[in-house]
Each structure stands twice: as structure tokens, then as C-alpha cells.
Scaffold this active site. Structure first.
Site, PDB file in Angstrom:
ATOM      1  N   ARG A 195       6.990  -3.521 -41.421  1.00 52.00           N
ATOM      2  CA  ARG A 195       7.014  -4.542 -42.476  1.00 52.00           C
ATOM      3  C   ARG A 195       8.398  -5.178 -42.618  1.00 52.00           C
ATOM      4  NH1 ARG A 195       4.217  -0.471 -46.739  1.00 52.00           N
ATOM      5  NH2 ARG A 195       5.075   0.986 -45.211  1.00 52.00           N
ATOM      6  N   LYS A 244      13.960   1.276 -39.229  1.00 47.44           N
ATOM      7  CA  LYS A 244      14.155   0.907 -40.638  1.00 47.44           C
ATOM      8  C   LYS A 244      15.286   1.678 -41.306  1.00 47.44           C
ATOM      9  CE  LYS A 244      10.944   2.051 -43.737  1.00 47.44           C
ATOM     10  NZ  LYS A 244       9.719   1.893 -44.581  1.00 47.44           N
ATOM     11  N   GLN A 297       9.515  13.173 -33.313  1.00 48.12           N
ATOM     12  CA  GLN A 297       8.086  12.840 -33.444  1.00 48.12           C
ATOM     13  C   GLN A 297       7.859  11.690 -32.459  1.00 48.12           C
ATOM     14  OE1 GLN A 297       6.913  10.657 -36.940  1.00 48.12           O
ATOM     15  NE2 GLN A 297       4.803  11.376 -36.879  1.00 48.12           N
ATOM     16  N   GLY A 324       1.368   5.016 -53.154  1.00 47.34           N
ATOM     17  CA  GLY A 324       0.187   5.836 -53.397  1.00 47.34           C
ATOM     18  C   GLY A 324       0.043   6.096 -54.894  1.00 47.34           C
ATOM     19  N   ASN A 356      56.470 -11.031 -47.593  1.00 45.30           N
ATOM     20  CA  ASN A 356      55.733 -12.198 -48.067  1.00 45.30           C
ATOM     21  C   ASN A 356      55.084 -12.888 -46.877  1.00 45.30           C
ATOM     22  OD1 ASN A 356      55.329 -14.120 -50.523  1.00 45.30           O
ATOM     23  ND2 ASN A 356      55.737 -15.398 -48.740  1.00 45.30           N
TER      24      ASN A 356
HETATM   25  C1  UD1 Z   1       4.394   6.739 -48.456  1.00 45.56           C
HETATM   26  C2  UD1 Z   1       3.356   7.636 -49.155  1.00 45.56           C
HETATM   27  C3  UD1 Z   1       2.952   6.982 -50.471  1.00 45.56           C
HETATM   28  C4  UD1 Z   1       4.197   6.817 -51.331  1.00 45.56           C
HETATM   29  C5  UD1 Z   1       5.311   6.067 -50.604  1.00 45.56           C
HETATM   30  C6  UD1 Z   1       6.576   6.206 -51.414  1.00 45.56           C
HETATM   31  C7  UD1 Z   1       2.038   8.790 -47.416  1.00 45.56           C
HETATM   32  C8  UD1 Z   1       0.787   8.829 -46.672  1.00 45.56           C
HETATM   33  N1  UD1 Z   1       2.185   7.795 -48.287  1.00 45.56           N
HETATM   34  O1  UD1 Z   1       3.785   5.510 -48.156  1.00 45.56           O
HETATM   35  O2  UD1 Z   1       2.017   7.798 -51.158  1.00 45.56           O
HETATM   36  O3  UD1 Z   1       3.852   6.122 -52.503  1.00 45.56           O
HETATM   37  O4  UD1 Z   1       5.554   6.606 -49.290  1.00 45.56           O
HETATM   38  O5  UD1 Z   1       7.691   5.717 -50.749  1.00 45.56           O
HETATM   39  O6  UD1 Z   1       2.898   9.645 -47.220  1.00 45.56           O
HETATM   40  N2  UD1 Z   1       7.406   8.200 -41.182  1.00 45.56           N
HETATM   41  C9  UD1 Z   1       7.592   9.019 -40.082  1.00 45.56           C
HETATM   42  N3  UD1 Z   1       6.579   9.180 -39.192  1.00 45.56           N
HETATM   43  C10 UD1 Z   1       5.364   8.596 -39.335  1.00 45.56           C
HETATM   44  C11 UD1 Z   1       5.177   7.763 -40.456  1.00 45.56           C
HETATM   45  C12 UD1 Z   1       6.203   7.590 -41.360  1.00 45.56           C
HETATM   46  O7  UD1 Z   1       8.667   9.598 -39.916  1.00 45.56           O
HETATM   47  O8  UD1 Z   1       4.506   8.799 -38.482  1.00 45.56           O
HETATM   48  C13 UD1 Z   1       8.497   8.022 -42.128  1.00 45.56           C
HETATM   49  C14 UD1 Z   1       8.986   6.578 -42.218  1.00 45.56           C
HETATM   50  O9  UD1 Z   1      10.057   6.363 -41.322  1.00 45.56           O
HETATM   51  C15 UD1 Z   1       9.438   6.483 -43.679  1.00 45.56           C
HETATM   52  C16 UD1 Z   1       8.595   7.509 -44.410  1.00 45.56           C
HETATM   53  O10 UD1 Z   1       8.051   8.361 -43.419  1.00 45.56           O
HETATM   54  O11 UD1 Z   1      10.815   6.822 -43.828  1.00 45.56           O
HETATM   55  C17 UD1 Z   1       7.473   6.882 -45.232  1.00 45.56           C
HETATM   56  O12 UD1 Z   1       6.642   6.115 -44.386  1.00 45.56           O
HETATM   57  P1  UD1 Z   1       6.027   4.733 -44.853  1.00 45.56           P
HETATM   58  O13 UD1 Z   1       5.187   4.212 -43.759  1.00 45.56           O
HETATM   59  O14 UD1 Z   1       7.081   3.864 -45.399  1.00 45.56           O
HETATM   60  O15 UD1 Z   1       5.051   5.243 -46.041  1.00 45.56           O
HETATM   61  P2  UD1 Z   1       4.485   4.382 -47.233  1.00 45.56           P
HETATM   62  O16 UD1 Z   1       3.417   3.505 -46.747  1.00 45.56           O
HETATM   63  O17 UD1 Z   1       5.620   3.751 -47.960  1.00 45.56           O
HETATM   64 CA    CA Z   2       7.799   3.474 -47.600  1.00 43.60          CA
END
Ligand code: UD1
Ligand code: CA
Length: 428
Positions: A17, A24, A79, A146, A350
Site C-alpha cells: 500500500r 516498508k 520469512q 482489525g 567569521n
Molecule cells: C494487522 C492486524 C490487524 C491490526 C493491524 C494493526 C493481522 C492479521 N492483522 O493488520 O488486526 O489491526 O495490523 O496495525 O495481524 N508482516 C510480516 N509477514 C507477513 C505479513 C506481515 O512480517 O507475512 C508484517 C508487516 O511487515 C507489518 C506487520 O507484519 O510490519 C503487519 O502487517 P500488515 O500487513 O501491515 O497488517 P495489517 O493489515 O495492518
Molecule cells: Ca499495518
């Protein structure tokens, strides 16, 4: 405070995004990448170790965190494919072992959380014994977070992602901040049981919370009063909001320590900059990472102190002047339109308007030294490396060529600058 054994930071996602192509968590935020702010949150909890999960452009992220803990508690976990937050934590299972104690989970895109909030979270988790505590907030705009579905007794029954929520669930204002303190033993039991049957076909760590509740364990919401801590960075718009909030904290810290910042709205000071009391910063000034500024200095308006500028007490950098890797001794001044790069200036120097320290020859940067009490006339160009002795003077528009050593007390003028010999005693 109930210290966690392990803190896990999720930092593997691309952040699609953001639309930038960066990882990010490497987004710049007041002089350091976002991930460094989150690692600082983790370090404040004094855990035994910190696991940082990296994936997308993971080498860069791993390099950025490598030296953040002098005690070497940071371990990176890879990962390889990003299959969701639950999958990211699953990748830590080999490191966690069967009984990892209390485990705090942080997301790398929540840079504003305060230590006090995380400490409270740990204390509350300790009170549940074998449960989970999680931070929640009720911002006016839930923007994609969430939602917290509470059980009749006020505990958390489950968390539903916006994309999976019914229209009724979307009206819930309380959101999940993605910050959890788990009983580690049950966490490692629950993680392999996650399923990806949801809108995004991902393994959600949020489903672990529902498993705690289903197992009859406490899932305790800890609601934050200050929603400004709840800025999650998913887009560049959010990044700008986070920057403004962190900048405000940095500026307030300096102001409370006696730094007179006339206009906080147009003043940019990086994380970690040191400034002495009584220094006056006029509007539209930028102070980069690694700067050290003494007491009673004056900066701006419209000044740019680039990285690793050091000003001793009473030094002044004025309008449209840029410095970089420069040291100005006590009461030295560059009040108008100058560039001072890779320079070592003594006391009471100066620097006339329009002076340029030409530090770069197209390949390398070189250093210029200007000794105490010297006076650089307007428009002087100092081609580095060169030096100006104590009490020397350059005339307007003098070009001091590479390798030149202007002797103490001498006057040099012209292009290329030539010595006119020693000035009369007392002239400056
Ligand atoms: C997530 C939460 C949501 C919460 C929000 C708050 C879940 C399923 N959802 O959503 O409930 O309200 O954060 O900020 O957890 N990441 C990984 N590996 C992955 C996916 C993500 O390391 O496979 C990391 C991303 O780099 C990021 C963090 O996890 O730093 C959160 O991921 P993101 O996709 O931003 O989650 P949200 O959709 O914001
Ligand atoms: Ca997030």
C-alpha cells in the site's frame, strides 16, 4: 514491570500500500528507518532477546537492525514467503522452543507506541497468568484495523479483520493495535493450528487470540487512552502522520530542556540530536542526524545543519546556510548564504555571506581547516584541501586554491588568491 523473555518484531512485509518499492519498515522517520523506532520499543522492555522477522528486501532490514543493540540480543529470522502475520510468527518457532516464557509481539509499522503502554501490557499479561493481553484503541476512524469482538464478560472473544468483517462488525470502534503479550507456552501450542480460511488466504496471528479464548484462558484487552500512539503506517499518508507525531515529541523534549524553538511547525530535528539550553532556533530550520549543538547558539531562519554538524557554545548559523560534517568553534558565525562542508573551524571565525567550502573534487571529499579569529570575506571559495591560519583574512571573492595554506595573520585576495602579506596589527 513483568519483563518479556522474547520480543518478536514482524518486518517481512513489502508494504504494497506504500507503492514505493521500499521495504516498508525502512521508511525514513525523523532521521532513522521506521524499524529502528520499533526496535527501541523492544529494547526498552529489556527482553532476553529480540527476534526480527525479515523477508522482502530482508538483507537491508537485517543490516539496519544489526547494530542497534550493543548487547547483541537481536536475531533475525527469515520469512521467505509472506503468508501473513501468523505465518511470520510461525517462522520463529524453532527459536522459541517449547516454553519461551512471556512473548511480546510488535509489528514493524507501529512506530509511536510508548514504553509505558508496553510495560502496562506486560503487567496485565502477568496478571492473567497463562493468558494473552493485547493493546486496543477506539480511534474515530478505524481505517482498516482489525476489530475487537468482545465476549459478554468484557474479554476478547476474537479479532476480525476489516476484509472479513460483517457490516455489523465493521461498526465496532475498538480496534486491534497488533501489540500482544502472550503466554509463550500456549502461543507455541496454538501457532501450528492456524488456518488460512479468510478473505486474504493468509495465516493471521490474530486467530491465536481466539484460540486463547476458546481454551478458557484470559484474552485481556488493554485499551490505550492516547490514540496518537495508534498510528499504523500502511501508506505514505500515514507515514507523514507518524513523522509529524514523532517530530512533535522530539521538539517537545528539546523545548522542555530549554531550547527556544520559535516555530515547531516548521522546525525539523532528527532523532538523537543534542542541543544545549538557551539555543535559539528560528523558523524553517532543519537539523539532521548526528548533530551536536552547544548552548546559546543561534540557528536560522532557513538554516540546514546537515549530518554530523557540531556547533560549540555561542556559534551562529543563519539564513540560507548549509553545513555538513562541519565543526564550528565557540562564537564562530556564518550568518548568510554559505556552504560549509567537511570543515573544521576554530573559535570566533567569521564566515562572510556567499562563502563556499568546495569540499568535493568530483571523486573525493576533502577537509578544510580555518583557525581561530580568521575572517573570510564575502564570496570566498575555499577549494579543499586547504587551510587558513589564525587571524587571517580573505578578500571578497577570493578563490583559495587546492593545497593552499594561508598563513596566520595574512591577507589573501584575488583569483587565484595571492598573499598580500601580513595585515597591520589589530585589523580584522
Ligand atoms: C494487522 C492486524 C490487524 C491490526 C493491524 C494493526 C493481522 C492479521 N492483522 O493488520 O488486526 O489491526 O495490523 O496495525 O495481524 N508482516 C510480516 N509477514 C507477513 C505479513 C506481515 O512480517 O507475512 C508484517 C508487516 O511487515 C507489518 C506487520 O507484519 O510490519 C503487519 O502487517 P500488515 O500487513 O501491515 O497488517 P495489517 O493489515 O495492518
Ligand atoms: Ca499495518
Amino acid at each position: 514491570m513483568a519483563r518479556p523473555d522474547t520480543v518478536i518484531i514482524l518486518a517481512a512485509g513489502q508494504g504494497t500500500r506504500m507503492k514505493t518499492g521500499w521495504a516498508k519498515v525502512m521508511a525514513p522517520l525523523c532521521g532513522q528507518p521506521m524499524i529502528a523506532w520499533v526496535v527501541a520499543q523492544a529494547l526498552a522492555l529489556e527482553p532476553r532477546r529480540i527476534l526480527v522477522v525479515v523477508g522482502y528486501r530482508g538483507d537491508e532490514v537485517a543490516a539496519a537492525v544489526a547494530n542497534l543493540d550493543p548487547q547483541g540480543r537481536i536475531v533475525t529470522v527469515v520469512q521467505a514467503e509472506q503468508k501473513g502475520t501468523g505465518h511470520a510468527v510461525q517462522c520463529c518457532l524453532p527459536e522459541l522452543g517449547p516454553d519461551p516464557g512471556r512473548v511480546v509481539l510488535l509489528y514493524g509499522d507501529m512506530p509511536l507506541l510508548r514504553t509505558e503502554s508496553l510495560e502496562l501490557l506486560c503487567t496485565e499479561q502477568a496478571a492473567t497468568h497463562d493468558g494473552v493481553a493485547l493493546l486496543t484503541a477506539s480511534p474515530s476512524d478505524p481505517r482498516g484495523f482489525g476489530r475487537i469482538v468482545r465476549a459478554a464478560d468484557g474479554s476478547v472473544a476474537r479479532i476480525v479483520e476489516e476484509k472479513d468483517a460483517s457490516s455489523g462488525e465493521r461498526t465496532i470502534r475498538e480496534v486491534n493495535l497488533g501489540v500482544y503479550a502472550f503466554d509463550g507456552k500456549f502461543l507455541v501450542h496454538a501457532l501450528p493450528r492456524l488456518e488460512a480460511n479468510n478473505a486474504q488466504r493468509e495465516y493471521y496471528v490474530t486467530d491465536v487470540v481466539a484460540q486463547f479464548a476458546r481454551d478458557g484462558r484470559k484474552a485481556l484487552p488493554v485499551e490505550l487512552g492516547d490514540v496518537s500512539e495508534a498510528i499504523g503506517v500502511n501508506t505514505l499518508v500515514h507515514l507523514a502522520e507518524a513523522r509529524a507525531a514523532l517530530q512533535r515529541r522530539i521538539l517537545e523534549g528539546h523545548m522542555l530542556a530549554g531550547v527556544f524553538i520559535e516555530d515547531p511547525a516548521t522546525t525539523y530535528i532528527a532523532h538523537g540530536v543534542k542541543i544545549g539550553a538557551g539555543t535559539h532556533i528560528a523558523p524553517c530550520s532543519v537539523i539532521d542526524r548526528g548533530c551536536v549543538i552547544g548552548a546559546g547558539c543561534r540557528i536560522g531562519p532557513f538554516a540546514h545543519l546537515g549530518e554530523r554538524t557540531t556547533l560549540d557554545d555561542g556559534a551562529e548559523i543563519g539564513n540560507f546556510t548549509e553545513t555538513k560534517r562541519a565543526h564550528l568553534g565557540k562564537k564562530s558565525k556564518a550568518k548568510h548564504l554559505a556552504y560549509i562542508g567537511d570543515a573544521e573551524l576554530g573559535e570566533r571565525v567569521n564566515v562572510g555571506a556567499g562563502t563556499v567550502f568546495a569540499n568535493y573534487d568530483g571523486k573525493h571529499k576533502h577537509t578544510t581547516r580555518v583557525a581561530d579569529h580568521s575572517f573570510l570575506g564575502c564570496g570566498t571559495v575555499l577549494v579543499a584541501p586547504c587551510s587558513v591560519g589564525a587571524g587571517a583574512t580573505t578578500g571578497a571573492n577570493a578563490v583559495v586554491t587546492r593545497g593552499t595554506q594561508v598563513g596566520a595573520g595574512e591577507l589573501w585576495v584575488g583569483v587565484p588568491a595571492k598573499s598580500k602579506g601580513r595585515k597591520n596589527a589589530g585589523s580584522a
